[in-house]
Design a protein around this motif. Structure first.
Motif, PDB file in Angstrom:
ATOM      1  N   LEU A 175      -6.773   4.047  -1.606  1.00 57.60           N
ATOM      2  CA  LEU A 175      -6.136   4.648  -2.788  1.00 57.60           C
ATOM      3  C   LEU A 175      -6.999   5.912  -3.801  1.00 57.60           C
ATOM      4  CD1 LEU A 175      -4.976   1.647  -4.610  1.00 57.60           C
ATOM      5  CD2 LEU A 175      -3.144   2.883  -2.659  1.00 57.60           C
TER       6      LEU A 175
ATOM      7  N   GLU B  25       0.732  -1.103   0.090  1.00 61.34           N
ATOM      8  CA  GLU B  25       0.071   0.405   0.099  1.00 61.34           C
ATOM      9  C   GLU B  25       0.819   1.407   0.164  1.00 61.34           C
ATOM     10  OE1 GLU B  25      -2.708   1.189   3.307  1.00 61.34           O
ATOM     11  OE2 GLU B  25      -4.526   1.060   1.904  1.00 61.34           O
TER      12      GLU B  25
ATOM     13  N   LEU C 240      -5.045  -4.635  -0.658  1.00 55.71           N
ATOM     14  CA  LEU C 240      -5.119  -3.153  -1.091  1.00 55.71           C
ATOM     15  C   LEU C 240      -6.932  -2.382  -0.797  1.00 55.71           C
ATOM     16  CD1 LEU C 240      -2.675  -2.663  -4.370  1.00 55.71           C
ATOM     17  CD2 LEU C 240      -2.378  -2.114  -1.988  1.00 55.71           C
TER      18      LEU C 240
END
Ligand code: NAD
Length: 291
Positions: free
Chosen positions: A109, A75, A104
């Motif tokens: 993100l 990550e 993830l």
């Protein structure tokens, strides 16, 4: 079949052309760049999306690039790559392809992408801007779905709108955008007790569930407008041969006998969504120039 079929391809073409003309005038030196971040290789389901993005970008005058990271990327490393794209003056838009590898967190993100480069419109500040009634970058699918309705040139105020599906990329932004135009909006989802009792009241019905054929003609109010956002690959038997077909969340046959207008799948919301991605990249480029 009685309903008018709202063709997305035409609408997509006019968006692409408009984007290309604007890029040629305002970005003559260098086209806005859209970076597609692909982690862990190409998933079969995202293969078509990626190919479409690339083709659409070429037609819209957007410089489309792929950045690929291996499956096992941590990550921290992924966040570093995103930070690099945020700081790169050559990159105007960033899209994070999903599905992502298990380890993830998609939201982690997405939050890392600079809001002005978040062409998917999923950063909390972009979704928040919609809630405030001041949309900046709007999720492409939600915007595309609404645009297909707008092509009919009918007022939104006072409409009974039912949105089936409450995801961040589709259902929630559609509901927020239309409530701001004074539609009466109902959001249905997996927890809804009697789905048909809601959909049958809808003047304007959006369906985004990922369940093929969930909505049938009998679930549609006569004269309604039906926007089918679902994209589902199903196996069908064609003369003894198994083939994969793309269908929506609405049973087109029966629903088109009840509706006044309906979008097809494929060829409805899909192509307009990809065109909106290019428009968002252009918008993002303008934001970054301070316009
Ligand atoms: P999601 O999986 O995030 O959300 C699904 C939603 O449907 C949830 O709100 C869930 O509660 C609801 N739902 C599921 N089963 C239901 C049922 N039986 N009855 C009522 N509600 C139910 O999905 P998503 O990411 O919003 O995508 C939905 C669909 O839209 C998928 O088919 C996807 O492929 C398609 N999609 C299309 C485009 C496009 O460009 N046209 C873009 C994104 C997603």
């Amino acid at each position: 079949l009685n309903a008018q079929v709202i063709e997305g391809k035409e609408i997509a073409r006019s968006i692409r052309n408009r984007v290309r003309e604007t890029v040629e005038t305002l970005f003559a030196e260098r086209s806005p760049r859209l970076v597609s971040l692909l982690i862990g290789g190409e998933d079969p389901s995202s293969k078509v999306y990626l190919a479409n993005q690339q083709k659409t970008a070429a037609k819209a005058g957007i410089d489309y690039r792929r950045v690929e990271l291996p499956d096992q990327v941590s990550e921290r490393e992924a966040l570093e790559v995103i930070a690099g794209l945020n700081g790169d003056p050559q990159t105007q838009g960033v899209i994070i392809q999903r599905p992502l590898p298990e380890h993830l967190d998609p939201l982690g993100l997405i939050r890392a992408v600079h809001p002005d480069k978040d062409v998917e419109g999923l950063h909390p500040s972009n979704l928040g801007a919609i809630a405030h009634g001041r949309p900046r970058l709007v999720p492409c699918t939600a915007e595309a779905a609404i645009l297909l309705f707008r092509s009919l040139d009918r007022p939104v105020k006072g409409l009974e709108v039912v949105v089936v599906g409450h995801s961040e990329i589709v259902g929630k932004p559609i509901a927020l955008l239309l409530v701001h135009e004074l539609a009466t909006v109902t959001i249905c989802h997996i927890g809804t007790r009697d789905l048909a009792s809601h959909t049958r009241r809808a003047d304007l019905l959006f369906v985004a569930t990922g369940v093929p054929g969930l909505i049938r003609g009998e679930d549609v109010k006569p004269g309604a407008v039906v926007i089918d956002i679902g994209i589902n690959a199903v196996e069908v038997d064609e003369g003894g041969k198994k083939r994969t077909r793309i269908v929506g969340d609405v049973d087109f046959e029966s629903a088109s006998r009840m509706a006044d207008a309906i979008t097809p799948v494929p060829g409805g919301v899909g192509p307009v969504t990809t065109a909106m991605l290019m428009e968002n990249t252009l918008k993002a480029a303008l934001f970054q120039r301070g316009e």
